[in-house]
Design a protein around this motif. Structure first.
Motif, PDB file in Angstrom:
ATOM      1  N   GLU A  79      45.682  20.898  14.203  1.00 43.66           N
ATOM      2  CA  GLU A  79      46.500  20.817  15.428  1.00 43.66           C
ATOM      3  C   GLU A  79      47.949  21.155  15.128  1.00 43.66           C
ATOM      4  OE1 GLU A  79      44.759  17.554  18.498  1.00 43.66           O
ATOM      5  OE2 GLU A  79      45.843  16.747  16.800  1.00 43.66           O
ATOM      6  N   LEU A 102      41.840  23.650  19.537  1.00 40.41           N
ATOM      7  CA  LEU A 102      40.485  23.094  19.444  1.00 40.41           C
ATOM      8  C   LEU A 102      39.669  23.581  20.628  1.00 40.41           C
ATOM      9  CD1 LEU A 102      38.640  21.024  17.923  1.00 40.41           C
ATOM     10  CD2 LEU A 102      39.506  19.314  19.528  1.00 40.41           C
ATOM     11  N   TRP A 116      37.775  26.105  16.086  1.00 42.96           N
ATOM     12  CA  TRP A 116      39.212  26.295  16.290  1.00 42.96           C
ATOM     13  C   TRP A 116      39.489  27.764  16.568  1.00 42.96           C
ATOM     14  CZ3 TRP A 116      42.512  22.085  16.251  1.00 42.96           C
ATOM     15  CH2 TRP A 116      41.957  20.885  15.790  1.00 42.96           C
TER      16      TRP A 116
END
Ligand code: GTP
Ligand code: MG
Length: 149
Positions: free
Chosen positions: A26, A32, A75
């Motif tokens: 992140e 995500l 991702w």
């Protein structure tokens, strides 16, 4: 844009490393697009590791990956397959630099905490193995303009 398959292996889940690992992806700026906690079955793992079936360590790899739940994630972002491998570190944690996940959290190859796809083609194959299409969530990240020029 490019996508990669990242899985926190049973040791990473049991050791409470889900939070710190997701944070690294992140914070880097990757988006995500899918996440699930799942206990894999042997059939899925044999497909996932099909290139490794003949290796001497394959039986121990299989029992390691069957030993508990795995956190499967996808991702998205620029160069995410290669950058994901950099974030993971080397296969052998003893050869992984500090600052990488394996370099910070692991010692043995057979307990190396995390999996990451090794090419764009592999990533697409692995995403298809672990997720149904409708589990990949399509949304626009509000941070895009702050991460990409
Ligand atoms: P993944 O991201 O998990 O796919 O690792 P990798 O791409 O860095 O390595 P590779 O695909 O070659 O091997 C898959 C997994 O098998 C590794 O992450 C290790 O957990 C395990 N493994 C690979 N090589 C060895 C080995 O020589 N001995 C043992 N015990 N395990 C190995
Ligand atoms: Mg691999």
């Amino acid at each position: 844009t490019e996508r990669t398959f990242i899985a926190i292996k049973p040791d990473g889940v049991q050791r409470g490393l889900i939070g710190p690992i997701l944070t690294r992806f992140e914070q880097r700026g990757f988006k995500l697009v899918a996440l699930k906690l799942t206990w894999a079955n042997e059939g899925l793992l044999r497909q996932h590791y099909e290139d490794l079936q003949e290796k001497p360590f394959f039986p121990s790899l299989l029992s390691y990956m069957l030993s508990g739940p795995v956190l499967a994630t996808v991702w998205e972002g620029k160069d995410v397959v290669k950058q994901g491998r950099v974030i993971l570190g080397a296969t052998n944690p003893l050869a992984s630099a500090p600052g990488t996940i394996r370099g910070d959290f692991a010692i043995d190859m057979g307990r190396n905490v995390i999996h990451g796809s090794d090419s764009v083609e592999t990533a697409n194959r692995e995403i298809g193995l672990w997720f149904k299409n409708e589990e990949l969530v399509d949304y626009k990240s509000a941070l895009n303009a702050w991460i990409y020029e």
